[in-house]
Design a protein around this motif. Structure first.
Motif, PDB file in Angstrom:
ATOM      1  N   GLY A 189       0.838  -1.417  -0.060  1.00 39.51           N
ATOM      2  CA  GLY A 189       0.001  -0.023   0.188  1.00 39.51           C
ATOM      3  C   GLY A 189       0.937   1.246   0.069  1.00 39.51           C
ATOM      4  N   LEU A 190       2.053   1.169   0.022  1.00 39.77           N
ATOM      5  CA  LEU A 190       2.814   2.036  -0.089  1.00 39.77           C
ATOM      6  C   LEU A 190       3.434   2.544  -1.583  1.00 39.77           C
ATOM      7  N   SER A 191       3.896   3.745  -1.756  1.00 39.41           N
ATOM      8  CA  SER A 191       4.517   4.235  -3.157  1.00 39.41           C
ATOM      9  C   SER A 191       5.791   3.375  -3.365  1.00 39.41           C
ATOM     10  N   GLN A 192       6.056   3.055  -4.658  1.00 44.43           N
ATOM     11  CA  GLN A 192       7.492   2.339  -4.939  1.00 44.43           C
ATOM     12  C   GLN A 192       8.631   2.790  -4.340  1.00 44.43           C
ATOM     13  N   GLU A 193       8.764   4.385  -4.511  1.00 48.19           N
ATOM     14  CA  GLU A 193       9.786   4.991  -3.930  1.00 48.19           C
ATOM     15  C   GLU A 193      10.021   4.667  -2.346  1.00 48.19           C
ATOM     16  N   ALA A 194       8.749   4.927  -1.729  1.00 49.25           N
ATOM     17  CA  ALA A 194       8.857   5.132  -0.246  1.00 49.25           C
ATOM     18  C   ALA A 194       9.253   3.567   0.100  1.00 49.25           C
ATOM     19  N   LEU A 195       8.678   2.564  -0.281  1.00 46.95           N
ATOM     20  CA  LEU A 195       8.845   1.158  -0.171  1.00 46.95           C
ATOM     21  C   LEU A 195      10.501   0.837  -0.276  1.00 46.95           C
ATOM     22  N   PHE A 196      10.845   1.398  -1.673  1.00 45.89           N
ATOM     23  CA  PHE A 196      12.272   1.128  -1.866  1.00 45.89           C
ATOM     24  C   PHE A 196      13.318   1.874  -0.909  1.00 45.89           C
ATOM     25  N   GLY A 201      17.263   1.140   3.127  1.00 46.75           N
ATOM     26  CA  GLY A 201      17.796   1.616   4.651  1.00 46.75           C
ATOM     27  C   GLY A 201      18.161   0.458   5.471  1.00 46.75           C
ATOM     28  N   LEU A 202      17.074  -0.438   5.352  1.00 49.45           N
ATOM     29  CA  LEU A 202      17.477  -1.674   6.063  1.00 49.45           C
ATOM     30  C   LEU A 202      18.610  -2.635   5.641  1.00 49.45           C
ATOM     31  N   MET A 203      18.800  -2.711   4.235  1.00 49.44           N
ATOM     32  CA  MET A 203      19.709  -3.379   3.930  1.00 49.44           C
ATOM     33  C   MET A 203      21.107  -2.742   4.024  1.00 49.44           C
ATOM     34  N   ASN A 204      21.116  -1.575   3.909  1.00 54.45           N
ATOM     35  CA  ASN A 204      22.547  -0.682   3.935  1.00 54.45           C
ATOM     36  C   ASN A 204      23.015  -0.763   5.267  1.00 54.45           C
ATOM     37  N   LEU A 205      21.900  -0.666   6.533  1.00 53.55           N
ATOM     38  CA  LEU A 205      22.641  -1.046   7.834  1.00 53.55           C
ATOM     39  C   LEU A 205      23.070  -2.500   8.003  1.00 53.55           C
ATOM     40  N   SER A 217      37.245  -2.378   1.489  1.00 50.00           N
ATOM     41  CA  SER A 217      37.438  -1.034   0.833  1.00 50.00           C
ATOM     42  C   SER A 217      36.110  -0.349   0.771  1.00 50.00           C
ATOM     43  N   SER A 218      36.024   1.059   0.744  1.00 50.44           N
ATOM     44  CA  SER A 218      34.677   1.647   0.594  1.00 50.44           C
ATOM     45  C   SER A 218      34.098   1.166  -0.799  1.00 50.44           C
ATOM     46  N   ASP A 219      34.901   1.022  -1.779  1.00 48.08           N
ATOM     47  CA  ASP A 219      34.344   0.645  -3.047  1.00 48.08           C
ATOM     48  C   ASP A 219      33.634  -0.640  -2.994  1.00 48.08           C
ATOM     49  N   ALA A 220      34.279  -1.633  -2.409  1.00 46.87           N
ATOM     50  CA  ALA A 220      33.459  -2.850  -2.058  1.00 46.87           C
ATOM     51  C   ALA A 220      32.365  -2.625  -1.683  1.00 46.87           C
ATOM     52  N   VAL A 221      32.120  -1.740  -0.459  1.00 45.51           N
ATOM     53  CA  VAL A 221      31.075  -1.665   0.318  1.00 45.51           C
ATOM     54  C   VAL A 221      29.958  -1.082  -0.762  1.00 45.51           C
ATOM     55  N   GLN A 222      30.400   0.101  -1.284  1.00 47.98           N
ATOM     56  CA  GLN A 222      29.393   0.863  -2.288  1.00 47.98           C
ATOM     57  C   GLN A 222      28.844  -0.030  -3.289  1.00 47.98           C
ATOM     58  N   GLN A 223      29.692  -0.909  -3.835  1.00 46.97           N
ATOM     59  CA  GLN A 223      29.334  -1.829  -5.068  1.00 46.97           C
ATOM     60  C   GLN A 223      28.199  -2.813  -4.103  1.00 46.97           C
ATOM     61  N   ALA A 224      28.642  -3.175  -3.096  1.00 41.95           N
ATOM     62  CA  ALA A 224      27.289  -4.303  -2.403  1.00 41.95           C
ATOM     63  C   ALA A 224      26.067  -3.386  -2.361  1.00 41.95           C
ATOM     64  N   LYS A 225      26.192  -2.282  -1.753  1.00 42.93           N
ATOM     65  CA  LYS A 225      24.896  -1.677  -1.825  1.00 42.93           C
ATOM     66  C   LYS A 225      24.151  -1.330  -2.985  1.00 42.93           C
ATOM     67  N   GLU A 226      25.049  -0.944  -3.814  1.00 47.98           N
ATOM     68  CA  GLU A 226      24.385  -0.786  -5.367  1.00 47.98           C
ATOM     69  C   GLU A 226      23.555  -2.391  -5.960  1.00 47.98           C
ATOM     70  N   LYS A 227      24.401  -3.365  -5.790  1.00 46.48           N
ATOM     71  CA  LYS A 227      24.165  -4.530  -6.129  1.00 46.48           C
ATOM     72  C   LYS A 227      22.750  -4.832  -5.279  1.00 46.48           C
ATOM     73  N   ALA A 228      22.712  -4.561  -4.222  1.00 53.18           N
ATOM     74  CA  ALA A 228      21.468  -4.999  -3.315  1.00 53.18           C
ATOM     75  C   ALA A 228      20.592  -3.862  -3.824  1.00 53.18           C
ATOM     76  N   ALA A 229      20.730  -2.675  -4.041  1.00 53.35           N
ATOM     77  CA  ALA A 229      19.615  -2.037  -4.442  1.00 53.35           C
ATOM     78  C   ALA A 229      18.883  -2.293  -5.573  1.00 53.35           C
ATOM     79  N   ASP A 230      19.585  -3.010  -6.597  1.00 49.26           N
ATOM     80  CA  ASP A 230      19.088  -3.420  -7.885  1.00 49.26           C
ATOM     81  C   ASP A 230      18.243  -4.585  -7.573  1.00 49.26           C
TER      82      ASP A 230
END
Length: 449
Positions: A189-196, A201-205, A217-230
């Motif tokens: 019942g939420l908007s796509q962006e709100a749920l995303f 946020g939970l995933m990154n935490l 490395s910060s690059d590895a962490v960032q890549q993991a977060k981008e992969k998770a977001a996709d």
């Protein structure tokens, strides 16, 4: 005589600028194919781990052997000591000395104390001593990378309960809506962006907590977060909701992918060598090995064949949700079978073909590798062709080869493979017609037409 020491340029991207000395844990891959009884020890330093990852190359350098020859020997189960042609003690001394130079070149600016340098030396010496006696040496894989994949997977497995908590709803109600075909967005019942945003946020935490004080490395962490977001974006927009795959299901699925790809090994090898499939097959039937039949060095052929099957495994992993250990195990299993096949005289592939399924299924699986085949024919990197195809280009445009020529070269090994699978002319004709239609469309118009 080959250069024995690394230039700084060789290492810059991999070590000097990015890696930190510290308690960076490295864990083993699946057990080595030829040393099932051995467990690779953890590696505490990224510098040591990076060196071990390229140990076969360095063995070739310090023993004045061709790298392909060393890789080939190791792929057949020999130890690095055997592959080098040196005594184990002499090879160890040369590699340890090389490592010491490697440290002096790549640890500049890190203000290492004498005790820290000695600790690196001692750790490397011990691990090198063990590694050069390991049959079919397999380099350690970064546990940090594997752990982040596991964190992503574990969080995705909880996505329904996370959505229920975010939307202040009941888990059973969310699941019922999913079973009716709703997406997680609609079910919440939420908007796509709100749920995303809430889920990322939970995933990154979770990722940040998993990293903790480990010097990833910060690059590895960032890549993991981008992969998770996709993955989250895809999961919340999938009708019926995200379906976690159990470890057993994932292993079985990946095992089937390996079996089906290995069923095409003669065709793949012929494509790599730019040789006629039937010519390669006849040489195999006369008792030759696959490297001899194709004229491609065993080490290079093994590397290319492993790259192809690993692409299939990685593609499956991107489309689904598989345990990281299952992915690594599938790659190790594929590597072992490829090594066995390359050393087998008179291999014809009948066992793999029978295990992989019927003609139609095999042809469809074979066609999944058509972009890889086109890249090989065009002598281009796979990702260069794939990026253009994904952007809507035809295979002809993506490779720069005329449609007629590319079609002829792509269809030939497929037709030849079909001919070896059945003697029924009607079945052959039907399978060839279907394959030709698909390949012609992809060559001229692209995948989305």
């Amino acid at each position: 005589m080959k250069t024995k020491l690394f230039s700084k340029k060789t290492i810059t991207g991999g070590v000097a600028a990015a890696l930190l000395i510290g308690s960076f844990a490295y864990a083993p891959q699946a057990k080595p194919a030829y040393a099932a009884e051995l467990q690779q020890p953890a590696v505490s330093s990224p510098l040591v781990a990076k060196y071990l990852q390229n140990l076969a190359t360095y063995t070739a350098w310090v023993s004045d052997r061709e790298e392909d020859d060393v890789l080939s020997d190791v792929s057949y189960g020999k130890t690095l000591a055997d592959a080098s042609g040196l005594s184990a003690s002499l090879l160890r001394d040369k590699l340890v000395s090389n490592f010491d130079t490697y440290v002096s070149l790549n640890a500049q600016g890190q203000n290492l104390s004498g005790d820290q340098i000695q600790k690196l030396h001692d750790e490397a010496a011990s691990l090198i001593n063990d590694a050069i006696m390991e049959h079919g040496y397999k380099a350690p894989v970064s546990q940090a990378s594997m752990n982040l994949d596991s964190v992503i997977q574990q969080r995705l497995n909880l996505i329904v309960s996370d959505v229920a908590a975010i939307s202040n709803d009941d888990v059973d109600d969310i699941e019922n809506r999913l079973e009716s075909g709703a997406t997680l967005v609609k079910a919440s019942g939420l908007s796509q962006e709100a749920l995303f945003e809430a889920l990322t946020g939970l995933m990154n935490l979770s990722i940040d907590n998993a990293v903790g004080q480990t010097p990833v490395s910060s690059d590895a962490v960032q890549q993991a977060k981008e992969k998770a977001a996709d993955k989250i974006r895809e999961a919340i927009n999938t009708a019926g909701g995200y379906k976690a795959v159990s470890a057993d299901q994932g292993a079985a699925s990946l095992d089937n992918i390996v079996k089906r790809r290995i069923a095409f090994i003669i065709s793949d090898a012929a494509t790599i060598a730019d040789k006629d499939y039937n010519d390669v097959l006849q040489d195999l039937k006369s008792g030759k090995t696959l490297p001899d039949a194709t004229g491609v060095a065993a080490g290079l052929l093994s590397s290319e064949l492993n790259r192809i099957v690993q692409q299939d495994i990685d593609h499956a992993a991107e489309q689904g949700s598989f345990d990281t250990n299952a992915i690594e195990s599938a790659k190790s299993s594929a590597g072992l079978r490829i090594s066995e096949i390359l050393s087998e005289g008179g291999y014809t592939g009948e066992k793999e073909t029978q295990a992989a399924g019927n003609i139609s299924a095999l042809v469809q699986e074979r066609l999944k590798g058509i972009v890889s085949d086109a890249a090989l024919i065009a002598d281009k990197k796979y990702y260069e062709v794939e990026d253009k195809v994904n952007a809507g280009a035809s295979l002809s445009a993506a490779t720069g080869i005329s449609g007629g020529e590319l079609f002829d070269r792509l269809i030939a090994p497929v037709n030849q493979m079909i001919e070896t699978m059945t003697n029924d002319p009607d079945q052959q004709a039907k399978a060839k017609e279907q394959a030709a239609k698909q390949i012609r469309t992809w060559v001229d118009n692209g995948y989305n037409n």
